[in-house]
Design an enzyme around this catalytic site. Structure first.
Site, PDB file in Angstrom:
ATOM      1  N   LYS A 102       0.689  -1.269  -0.020  1.00 50.46           N
ATOM      2  CA  LYS A 102       0.034   0.223   0.109  1.00 50.46           C
ATOM      3  C   LYS A 102       0.715   1.187  -0.158  1.00 50.46           C
ATOM      4  CE  LYS A 102      -4.525   0.941   0.574  1.00 50.46           C
ATOM      5  NZ  LYS A 102      -5.586  -0.246   0.204  1.00 50.46           N
TER       6      LYS A 102
HETATM    7  N1  GLU Z   1      -7.221  -0.064  -3.249  1.00 51.79           N
HETATM    8  C1  GLU Z   1      -7.981  -1.206  -3.482  1.00 51.79           C
HETATM    9  C2  GLU Z   1      -7.900  -1.996  -2.219  1.00 51.79           C
HETATM   10  O1  GLU Z   1      -7.891  -1.657  -0.961  1.00 51.79           O
HETATM   11  C3  GLU Z   1      -7.578  -1.671  -4.758  1.00 51.79           C
HETATM   12  C4  GLU Z   1      -6.239  -2.151  -4.747  1.00 51.79           C
HETATM   13  C5  GLU Z   1      -5.918  -2.777  -6.236  1.00 51.79           C
HETATM   14  O2  GLU Z   1      -6.575  -2.668  -7.086  1.00 51.79           O
HETATM   15  O3  GLU Z   1      -4.496  -3.100  -6.341  1.00 51.79           O
HETATM   16  O4  GLU Z   1      -8.494  -3.254  -2.157  1.00 51.79           O
END
Ligand code: GLU
Length: 411
Positions: A102
């Site tokens: 993240k």
């Molecule tokens: N931000 C989204 C999540 O928390 C999507 C992450 C992604 O598509 O890699 O799952």
């Protein structure tokens, strides 16, 4: 309680019941890599502003690390670290070949011009481009980011590495994005709501829903649920909550927001409540689809909904989770409930690498299958082991990552 401590508590609750060794616990808890970077930019008025950006790469035992980029004033290393670990368990629960990561920038994007946001995004890429890539770590949208930020991200990354559409997902469809990615998280929440309700013997038409958040996730989720005949009685965004006991006309709300820069402000025919009041409404289904940490030990005793679906990441603190569980509430956890987004990110990445467009109906079909399989496994595990759906999801996630780690070997 800080976000990472809360994430660790959920992990440890499951790890205790799995008799996971201390060594494996430590290995799966400590992130592989954490990066913090300085992002200085010249603002439109000529002043220099400095922002702080983060990327936490939690685990890559099952594949390249994957996770969104969050632009929000509350972003800090602790929050990104917590969210990175959730991505590891999430990708494992829906069994897509990724690890977890993240990133984010501590910034309020609403206070900056488009030009400033583009500059900030490009400078962030300048700082982290060597650490990410289609085979190592693939960012995507999260709170405060969307297809436009991913387009800038791609363009800047390609200045260093050449043509690499698979280095980021959630791109615009005109620029190697996948049809169905934008709707995927909200649609996935809807698909899972439908499955969960039928397992619990409830009919959508008799299910009153309170939905917190009307951004990407909340709005697509509302549209899907309304189409599936659920009765949405409350919606909300930053401007407050909008309540109508007979049911809200969701297409009117979507139209209102579209013509009002995405905001529900001024949406008529409803009673105005606060976001906190929405959580405590007398409904059958509560869906937090905005910020984390909104359901706490303080408000949990007043929450009436017997069913909660966590469309947001980490909306329920562990002490609130325990209180609600003891009371018999059913909570579909974030690491399954909002996995539709990363699942279609995987489809986008696969299409980029195949140089082949699947089209919307195949994407939707495969999303349905991936989430249904994930749901069935979690449901069965929860029944077999007599644990909550959250603990069952962690069993599956930790089990898969743990086995991949042991099979690969640590040399
Ligand atoms: N931000 C989204 C999540 O928390 C999507 C992450 C992604 O598509 O890699 O799952």
């Amino acid at each position: 309680m800080k976000a990472h401590e809360a994430a660790q508590l959920y992990f440890n609750r499951a790890a205790d019941l799995m008799d996971l060794s201390d060594n494996m616990r430590r290995l799966l808890s400590i992130p592989k890599r954490e990066v913090q970077v300085q992002i200085p930019v010249e603002l439109d008025n000529g002043e220099i502003a400095t922002f702080v950006g983060y990327r936490v790469q939690h685990d890559d035992a099952r594949g390249p690390m994957k996770g969104g980029l969050r632009y929000h004033p509350a972003v800090d290393l602790d929050e990104i670290r917590a969210l990175a670990s959730l991505m590891t368990w999430k990708t494992a629960v829906v069994n897509i070949p990724y690890g977890g990561a993240k990133g984010g920038i501590a910034i309020d994007p609403r206070k900056h011009s488009v030009r400033e946001m583009e500059l900030i995004t490009r400078k962030f890429v300048d700082q982290i481009h060597d650490l990410i890539g289609p085979d190592t770590d693939i960012p995507a949208p999260d709170m405060g980011t969307g297809a436009q930020e991913m387009a800038w991200f791609l363009n800047q990354y390609e200045k260093y590495h050449g043509y690499s559409p698979a280095c980021v997902t959630g791109k615009p469809v005109e620029l190697h994005g996948a049809e169905g990615r934008e709707e995927a998280t909200g649609r996935g929440v809807g698909i899972l709501a439908f499955k969960l309700m039928s397992r619990l013997g409830r009919k959508p038409a008799n299910t009153r829903v309170a939905l917190q958040g009307f951004g990407n996730v909340g709005s697509y989720c509302a549209a899907f649920l309304a189409e599936a005949d659920f009765k949405i009685v409350a919606l909300s965004d930053l401007s407050g909550a909008y309540f109508r006991p007979d049911g809200i006309d969701v297409s009117a709300a979507l139209r209102h927001a579209r013509h009002n820069r995405g905001s529900l402000e001024g949406f008529s025919g409803t009673e105005k409540l606060t976001n906190a009041e929405l959580l405590e409404l007398d409904v059958e289904l509560l869906i937090p689809a905005a910020l984390g940490g909104v359901i706490t030990a303080e408000n949990a005793p007043r929450i009436k909904a017997p069913i909660i679906i966590e469309a947001a990441n980490a909306p329920t603190t562990p002490d609130a989770d325990a209180l609600l569980h003891d009371r018999g509430a059913v909570i579909l956890p974030d690491i399954l409930a909002n996995a539709g987004g990363v699942t279609v990110s995987y489809f986008e990445w696969a299409q980029n690498r195949q140089h082949y467009n699947w089209g919307l109906s195949r994407v939707r079909q495969e999303l349905d299958k991936a989430l249904s399989d994930g749901f069935e496994r979690v449901w069965d595990m929860s029944n077999q082991r007599k644990v909550s759906l959250r603990t069952a999801a962690y069993f599956i996630g930790i089990g898969r990552v743990g086995r991949a780690t042991v099979l690969g070997g640590i040399r």
